[in-house]
Scaffold this active site. Structure first.
Site, PDB file in Angstrom:
ATOM      1  N   GLU A 187       0.832  -1.195   0.000  1.00  0.00           N
ATOM      2  CA  GLU A 187       0.000   0.000   0.000  1.00  0.00           C
ATOM      3  C   GLU A 187       0.870   1.248   0.000  1.00  0.00           C
ATOM      4  O   GLU A 187       1.960   1.270   0.577  1.00  0.00           O
ATOM      5  CB  GLU A 187      -0.941   0.004   1.213  1.00  0.00           C
ATOM      6  CG  GLU A 187      -2.020  -1.060   1.124  1.00  0.00           C
ATOM      7  CD  GLU A 187      -3.038  -0.985   2.254  1.00  0.00           C
ATOM      8  OE1 GLU A 187      -4.189  -1.377   2.020  1.00  0.00           O
ATOM      9  OE2 GLU A 187      -2.689  -0.545   3.364  1.00  0.00           O
TER      10      GLU A 187
ATOM     11  N   CYS B  54      -1.347   6.867   9.661  1.00  0.00           N
ATOM     12  CA  CYS B  54      -0.126   6.292  10.224  1.00  0.00           C
ATOM     13  C   CYS B  54      -0.444   5.043  11.039  1.00  0.00           C
ATOM     14  O   CYS B  54      -1.309   5.064  11.919  1.00  0.00           O
ATOM     15  CB  CYS B  54       0.553   7.343  11.104  1.00  0.00           C
ATOM     16  SG  CYS B  54       2.092   6.794  11.851  1.00  0.00           S
TER      17      CYS B  54
END
Length: 347
Positions: free
Chosen positions: A93, A338
Site C-alpha cells: 500500500e 499512520c
C-alpha cells in the site's frame, strides 16, 4: 536490468546502443519515464521509439512497471490509498496526502514488516520481502497519475522497515532526487531503529548519494527503555540510550536535525512525567519531536491520548526547550493513516 524504471540516462543510452540504436533513443525513454510521467505502463506504448525497437525490448522482457492497481480508496479529506499488486502476487500500500501546495507520497519499502510494533497493523502478517528500486519509484508514479498532480514530498513511512532495505532505499532516493527532481530535503526516512543501521545510513548515504540531506525520523514512542520494550518488541536489542547516542553521531556526521516520532497512547506514555523524562533524554542536541495521535486498528486495544493530556505533553516539551509539533492524521476513514497500512486480503 529488465525494468527500466530506476535506470539512469546513461543506463538507457547503453540499452539503446546495445540494440543498435542511436544514444538519443535512450534519452527518449528517459524522458518518457521521468519527465512526462506517462500513465502508459507498457514498453510497446513508447510511441517515440521505432516499432521494431519497442518490439525487441518487449520480447526480451524489458518493462517500465512491476506493479498494478488492485484497489483505490479515497478518503473524505482527499487522501488516496492505493493497494498495489506485485508481479509475484504480493500486495503493498501507498498513500497520497494532498494539501493546497503539496502532495506527499507515503511509500512502502517492504512487503510487510518484521518489526511487529504492537500499535501498528503492518507487522501483523510479518515480512515477505523487500521492494526493488523500481517498485518503490512506481508508487510515486501511480500516486501522481491517480491524483493528476506532481508529488512534492516523500515520506518512507508506509509498509516495512526502510533501513532493512537500505541499498534499494538509497538508490531510490538518488533516482527521486536526480530523475524525478524532488529535493532530498523534501524526503523523510522513518525507522523504528535497528542496531548499527543509523550509523550505516549516514555512511552509505555519502557513498551512494554523495551527501545526506534527507530527514531521518526515528520512531521512538517512549521516554525510557521499559515502556519502549512493551510496545516495540525489537527494542530489546537496542537500548534507547544507544539510539540517542547514534542519533547524536548522525547529527555530527550529516549536519541534519533528527526527528523523533512519538505516538501518544492513553495511559502508556502520555503523562507529564513522561514528557519530562523525554525532555531529559533528548536534551542537548539538534532534534525535533513529532507527536502523533494513535490511529485505531482492530487487533489491539490501545487508545488515543485525550486531547488535554496531548496538549499538556506538547506544552511541557516546549517549556523544556524541545522543538515539538503535532502531526495531523489524514485518511482515517479509509485506514490510510499512520500505522494502519497492511497487506489487505485480496479477493
Amino acid at each position: 536490468m529488465k525494468n527500466l524504471l530506476g535506470s539512469t540516462i546513461k543506463d538507457l543510452e547503453n540499452v539503446a546502443l546495445d540494440y543498435g540504436q542511436a544514444g538519443f533513443r535512450g534519452r527518449q525513454i528517459y524522458n518518457w519515464i521521468y519527465n512526462y510521467r506517462n500513465k502508459k505502463k507498457n514498453i510497446d506504448q513508447i510511441e517515440v521509439l521505432p516499432l521494431d525497437f519497442r518490439k525487441r525490448l518487449k520480447d526480451d522482457g524489458f518493462k517500465v512497471s512491476d506493479l498494478s492497481i488492485h484497489e483505490r480508496n479515497l478518503a473524505n479529506d482527499g487522501t488516496l490509498k492505493l493497494l498495489l499488486s506485485t508481479e509475484d502476487n504480493e500486495s503493498i500500500e501507498c498513500v497520497g496526502i494532498p494539501t493546497e501546495k503539496r502532495l506527499t507520497a507515503c511509500l512502502s519499502s517492504q512487503v510487510g514488516c518484521p518489526m511487529d510494533c504492537k500499535f501498528c497493523a503492518t507487522g501483523k502478517e510479518g515480512l515477505k520481502r523487500s521492494l526493488k528500486v523500481s517498485e518503490i519509484l512506481d508508487q510515486i508514479l501511480f500516486i501522481e497519475n491517480e491524483m493528476n498532480r506532481k508529488v512534492t514530498n516523500i515520506v518512507f513511512m508506509g509498509m516495512g522497515e526502510p533501513l532493512l532495505n537500505i541499498d534499494d532505499l538509497l538508490l531510490s532516493i538518488r533516482s527521486i532526487n536526480e530523475d524525478l527532481k524532488i529535493s532530498q530535503r523534501k524526503i523523510t526516512v522513518s525507522t523504528v531503529a535497528v542496531p548499527k543501521m543509523i550509523n550505516k545510513l549516514s555512511a552509505k548515504s555519502f557513498k551512494i548519494l554523495g551527501n545526506c540531506q534527507f530527514t531521518l525520523a526515528v520512531s521512538l514512542h517512549a521516554p525510557n527503555q521499559k515502556i519502549r520494550e512493551t510496545i516495540i518488541p525489537s527494542a530489546k536489542n537496542y537500548e534507547i540510550e544507544n539510539i540517542i547516542e547514534d542519533c547524536k553521531q548522525y547529527v555530527r556526521d550529516t549536519g541534519r536535525r533528527v526527528s523523533f516520532e512519538y505516538l501518544m497512547l492513553r495511559g502508556v506514555n502520555d503523562k507529564i512525567e513522561h514528557a519530562n523524562e523525554l525532555s531529559h533524554l533528548l536534551k542537548g542536541f539538534q532534534c525535533h519531536v513529532n507527536l502523533i495521535q494513535y490511529n485505531q486498528i482492530d487487533e489491539v486495544e490501545f487508545q488515543r491520548a485525550c486531547l488535554k493530556d496531548l496538549q499538556s505533553f506538547q506544552s511541557r516539551l516546549s517549556h523544556n526547550g524541545i522543538a515539538v509539533s503535532l502531526r495531523k492524521s489524514r485518511g482515517l476513514d479509509k485506514n490510510a493513516a499512520c500505522g494502519q497500512l497492511r497487506q489487505n486480503a485480496r479477493n
